[in-house]
Design an enzyme around this catalytic site. Sequence first.
Site, mmCIF file in Angstrom:
data_model
loop_
_atom_site.group_PDB
_atom_site.id
_atom_site.type_symbol
_atom_site.label_atom_id
_atom_site.label_comp_id
_atom_site.label_asym_id
_atom_site.label_seq_id
_atom_site.Cartn_x
_atom_site.Cartn_y
_atom_site.Cartn_z
ATOM 1 C CB CYS A 279 -0.909 0.022 1.237
ATOM 2 S SG CYS A 279 -1.898 1.531 1.332
ATOM 3 C CB CYS B 218 -1.820 4.571 4.159
ATOM 4 S SG CYS B 218 -2.070 4.673 5.935
#
Lengths: 107, 230
Positions: free
Chosen positions: B125, B128
């Site tokens: 990701c 985040c």
Amino acid sequence: MNGAHDVGGMHGFGPIDPEVDEPVFHAEWERRCFALSVAMGAYGSWNLDMSRYARETLPPGDYLTTSYYEHWLHGLQRQLVEHDFLSYDEIEQRMRTLQQASDHAET
Amino acid sequence: MPGYIVLGKRSRHETMVMPEHHHDHEHGSHLSDTELRVRALESLLVEKDLVNPDTLNELVDTYEHKVGPRNGARVVARSWVDPDYRRRLLDDATAAIDEFAFTGRRGEYMVAVENTPTRHNVVVCTLCSCYPWTVLGLPPVWYKSAPYRSRVVIDPRGVLNEFGVTLAENTEIRVWDSTSETRYLVIPQRPAGTDDWSQDELANLVTRDAMIGVARALTPDALARAEAAS
């Protein structure tokens, strides 16, 4: 929106450093911060994208030098204030009270 | 790191640095600004009856002890022995994973991607920390850290090498960037020499890292070594 969080493809962050037998949490405050965030999220006043945006409002220098759950703490506090659950004043005041209680307990 | 101080007892993996002005030196207490702030939020929210401490304890217990990569391992092991389930998993991972009725918050829209002799999948990701909580629990620090998020998308082969996964030059690598809506589960290849293994035995070969895509499933030998060491 881009910003300090949008690190995909950037150079210079150094080696990946996996921890052997890593615990789920590294400190008690991380447990509480995680649980508070999930519990308050259940009210539905904000969604996941809003939570992430709140974390991303940390100034870039702070974002890159603070830990993951510190991002969560910043985001949670911001959401709580923006949605009128708490005010910054009462948070700061409660911190002072807790600090004084802790100082008192030590002496 | 000029202008910053390190606070609290932290491992090198989760170094906690806060701008110096955030810390109040006058008190000289062991409580950091961060610890105080979390305590203040909890105490205020409990006082206003917005959260119940028991609920908080239960959430911590669920994600610290009940939800974790053992869930995902059961999904993968079933996909190795049950071709119909594998098809359902690849077709609609959200529904196929729901068949297990795992506890805790549901994953968002789930996608399962399978490793083959010619294709390897790895999940990140970049923005985040999006991660399939239902099947893997909470993500490790390295997954949430800038070094992994920044580099696996431009040098996946190099990153996989560092994790000990060396792929042939002509193996295709697909890097999946998770979002808050869509999360990925890698189905690693079933190791050789496990034809007569039961589903439960096979699940022991499926590690968290294998389901992120930065490792292969354990071989029977590797599992035996790991069990002997522990």
